[in-house]
Design a protein around this motif. Structure first.
Motif, PDB file in Angstrom:
ATOM      1  N   UNK A 264       0.832  -1.199   0.000  1.00 50.74           N
ATOM      2  CA  UNK A 264       0.000   0.000   0.000  1.00 50.74           C
ATOM      3  C   UNK A 264       0.866   1.249   0.000  1.00 50.74           C
ATOM      4  N   UNK A 265       1.904   1.244   0.812  1.00 50.69           N
ATOM      5  CA  UNK A 265       2.806   2.392   0.850  1.00 50.69           C
ATOM      6  C   UNK A 265       3.474   2.598  -0.507  1.00 50.69           C
ATOM      7  N   UNK A 266       3.889   1.520  -1.121  1.00 50.24           N
ATOM      8  CA  UNK A 266       4.531   1.618  -2.428  1.00 50.24           C
ATOM      9  C   UNK A 266       3.557   2.134  -3.485  1.00 50.24           C
ATOM     10  N   UNK A 267       2.308   1.654  -3.440  1.00 52.71           N
ATOM     11  CA  UNK A 267       1.310   2.079  -4.414  1.00 52.71           C
ATOM     12  C   UNK A 267       1.026   3.575  -4.284  1.00 52.71           C
ATOM     13  N   UNK A 268       0.893   4.065  -3.051  1.00 52.60           N
ATOM     14  CA  UNK A 268       0.635   5.493  -2.839  1.00 52.60           C
ATOM     15  C   UNK A 268       1.835   6.319  -3.290  1.00 52.60           C
ATOM     16  N   UNK A 370     -15.888  -4.375   0.885  1.00 54.28           N
ATOM     17  CA  UNK A 370     -15.087  -4.356  -0.335  1.00 54.28           C
ATOM     18  C   UNK A 370     -14.691  -2.917  -0.687  1.00 54.28           C
ATOM     19  N   UNK A 371     -15.641  -1.991  -0.575  1.00 54.68           N
ATOM     20  CA  UNK A 371     -15.346  -0.600  -0.883  1.00 54.68           C
ATOM     21  C   UNK A 371     -14.376  -0.024   0.142  1.00 54.68           C
ATOM     22  N   UNK A 372     -14.553  -0.383   1.394  1.00 53.14           N
ATOM     23  CA  UNK A 372     -13.704   0.156   2.439  1.00 53.14           C
ATOM     24  C   UNK A 372     -12.251  -0.234   2.295  1.00 53.14           C
ATOM     25  N   UNK A 373     -11.997  -1.468   1.878  1.00 46.96           N
ATOM     26  CA  UNK A 373     -10.612  -1.922   1.726  1.00 46.96           C
ATOM     27  C   UNK A 373      -9.867  -1.124   0.675  1.00 46.96           C
ATOM     28  N   UNK A 374     -10.617  -0.592  -0.312  1.00 47.18           N
ATOM     29  CA  UNK A 374      -9.985   0.161  -1.396  1.00 47.18           C
ATOM     30  C   UNK A 374     -10.067   1.664  -1.192  1.00 47.18           C
ATOM     31  N   UNK A 375     -10.797   2.103  -0.173  1.00 51.74           N
ATOM     32  CA  UNK A 375     -11.117   3.528  -0.029  1.00 51.74           C
ATOM     33  C   UNK A 375      -9.878   4.394   0.107  1.00 51.74           C
ATOM     34  N   UNK A 376      -8.932   3.991   0.960  1.00 53.73           N
ATOM     35  CA  UNK A 376      -7.754   4.826   1.203  1.00 53.73           C
ATOM     36  C   UNK A 376      -6.926   4.992  -0.058  1.00 53.73           C
ATOM     37  N   UNK A 377      -6.691   3.909  -0.782  1.00 51.60           N
ATOM     38  CA  UNK A 377      -5.891   3.984  -2.004  1.00 51.60           C
ATOM     39  C   UNK A 377      -6.602   4.824  -3.059  1.00 51.60           C
ATOM     40  N   UNK A 378      -7.907   4.642  -3.199  1.00 53.73           N
ATOM     41  CA  UNK A 378      -8.655   5.414  -4.194  1.00 53.73           C
ATOM     42  C   UNK A 378      -8.601   6.903  -3.898  1.00 53.73           C
ATOM     43  N   UNK A 379      -8.601   7.258  -2.619  1.00 52.53           N
ATOM     44  CA  UNK A 379      -8.528   8.669  -2.266  1.00 52.53           C
ATOM     45  C   UNK A 379      -7.249   9.303  -2.808  1.00 52.53           C
ATOM     46  N   UNK A 380      -6.126   8.648  -2.637  1.00 52.33           N
ATOM     47  CA  UNK A 380      -4.862   9.213  -3.098  1.00 52.33           C
ATOM     48  C   UNK A 380      -4.759   9.173  -4.622  1.00 52.33           C
ATOM     49  N   UNK A 381      -5.449   8.241  -5.242  1.00 50.43           N
ATOM     50  CA  UNK A 381      -5.455   8.181  -6.699  1.00 50.43           C
ATOM     51  C   UNK A 381      -6.304   9.300  -7.301  1.00 50.43           C
ATOM     52  N   UNK A 382      -7.388   9.654  -6.643  1.00 50.27           N
ATOM     53  CA  UNK A 382      -8.326  10.625  -7.212  1.00 50.27           C
ATOM     54  C   UNK A 382      -8.025  12.066  -6.815  1.00 50.27           C
TER      55      UNK A 382
END
Length: 448
Positions: A264-268, A370-382
């Motif tokens: 997750x850290x690497x993806x962000x 399912x949405x919650x697990x992706x929420x943090x990453x999606x925030x930084x992507x958007x």
């Protein structure tokens, strides 16, 4: 104003007062312009000229009336939660329909131009000379030329701003929510005004309403904004050769905090690196500018899980509870992006997961999980990042503008003193995830 009934959707009345040449005021007509079954509160009303009145309901129903006959000339359903605007000359009315911004020629009673702007809620305003139009949404202010529709400014602003009202008091600046003044050339919130609950623009001045909280400090305060002090500081900043600490060609140090998993850290980090590279900013671990990406555990919140209930009614522990609604304790999480320069936060955007009222699953909450697990990453992507930021003299998270702040009082402008933040105390209202107390632990709300 409210009608004589109690309950929801009762702010349905418009009351008119007549101003005479001798400065006397007499009460005129009282009238309900919506007459709908739901969402019929009057959100906005304004005279375009002596013969035309515009009204807009909470549900987004816009009506153009002939005055004083109170004869409807045109009606359209606009986007709710988008504050409309009237041009300074009273010729055009701007509003949003779905993803498009529209201009109504009031005299011709027809739409003469539209532009795709997205579906975000916000506020619309015209420049004082009527040559530009702006749409302020959460984290963004866009400005277009009225003559050709071309974009002139696009500000990526502090994400804590959720525009409900925007006015344009000077050629170079927009005031959002009666508080934050954004200079278009500097593309930053350069000044903040505190104390005014609401405001509007009339006859070249911003009129602030102060409630006084029950004392003698209530009234209307007319001001020319920005005031002399702010104007001088803004002009000085524009003359500075080192005005911006963030700009294309500059560098940033990345700090990724709070993510429990290395991937997750690497993806962000990869996501933010790509965004900065597109803005012409490089990554340098020795830079004096820091972009922080932080994910942290928030408070445990009392919430409910069950079928949705109609607007206007509360669920679970805060309102009527049906047999199908279960009270639960929900762990919340905060995702934050902030630019820091010389230990001062110059820009930040933050979101809370899950948002209030988001949990509406009927049984297992699989969709929420399912949405919650992706929420943090999606925030930084958007999240959008600004490409320029002015060197801050203050920390914007304290409620101050980059160059200064002012307190509005019934006696005039006073220096603003930020409130002292007390140490965080335990929240007695925080529910305990103890089934014996009627709350069920939420095992599907641990998002990461």
């Amino acid at each position: 104003m409210r009608d004589n009934d109690s309950g929801f959707d009762k702010n349905t009345m418009l009351e008119f007062w007549n101003l005479s040449a001798d400065a006397s005021i007499k009460k005129g007509q009282r009238w309900n312009p919506t007459r709908e079954k739901a969402k019929n509160d009057v959100d906005w009303a304004e005279f375009a000229d002596s013969q035309h009145l515009l009204t807009c309901s909470r549900g987004g129903k816009l009506v153009l009336w002939r005055w004083p006959q109170i004869e409807p000339l045109a009606a359209i359903t606009t986007a709710p939660l988008i504050a409309p605007a009237l041009s300074p000359d009273g010729k055009y009315f701007a509003f949003q329909v779905g993803p498009r911004l529209a201009l109504l020629d009031i005299e011709a009673c027809k739409i003469v131009a539209t532009k795709s702007v997205g579906k975000e809620g916000g506020a619309i305003c015209f420049s004082p000379d009527g040559q530009k139009i702006a749409l302020a949404t959460t984290g963004k202010i866009c400005v277009w030329n009225m003559a050709n529709g071309k974009s002139e400014y696009r500000l990526i602003v502090d994400g804590s701003v959720h525009p409900q009202k925007a006015i344009w008091p000077s050629l170079n600046g927009i005031l959002v929510n009666s508080e934050r003044y954004f200079d278009l050339e500097l593309r930053s919130c350069v000044w903040t005004y505190h104390g005014g609950e609401k405001c509007d623009f009339f006859n070249g001045k911003v009129w602030f309403f102060l409630s006084g909280n029950g004392n003698d400090e209530e009234g209307l305060v007319p001001l020319s904004l920005p005031q002399k002090e702010a104007t001088e500081k803004i002009a000085k900043a524009k003359r500075s050769p080192s005005l911006y600490f963030l700009k294309p060609g500059g560098s940033v140090k990345l700090e990724i905090k709070g993510f429990p998993a290395a991937d997750q850290r690497m993806s962000v980090r990869q996501t933010l690196t790509s965004k900065l590279t597109a803005l012409g900013v490089t990554i340098d671990e020795d830079s004096d500018v820091t972009l922080q990406a932080k994910y942290e555990t928030g408070e445990v919140r009392k919430d409910t899980i069950g079928p949705p209930i109609g607007m206007g009614f509360l669920r679970g522990p805060f309102g009527p509870r049906s047999p199908n609604v279960q009270a639960i304790a929900v762990q919340t999480y905060d995702s934050t992006l902030r630019f820091v320069y010389q230990n001062k936060t110059a820009w930040s955007v933050k979101t809370l997961w899950p948002p209030m009222g988001r949990i509406q699953s009927d049984e297992s909450g699989v969709d929420d999980e399912r949405e919650g697990r992706l929420a943090a990453i999606r925030f930084f992507e958007s999240a959008d990042l600004p490409d320029t930021l002015v060197k801050p003299q203050n920390d914007v998270e304290s409620g101050e503008g980059a160059l200064g702040s002012t307190e509005i009082t019934i006696h005039g402008l006073q220096p603003y003193v930020p409130p002292k933040l007390s140490p965080k105390q335990p929240n007695d209202a925080t529910p305990s995830p103890n089934p014996d107390k009627g709350l069920q632990p939420s095992n599907h709300k641990q998002y990461l």
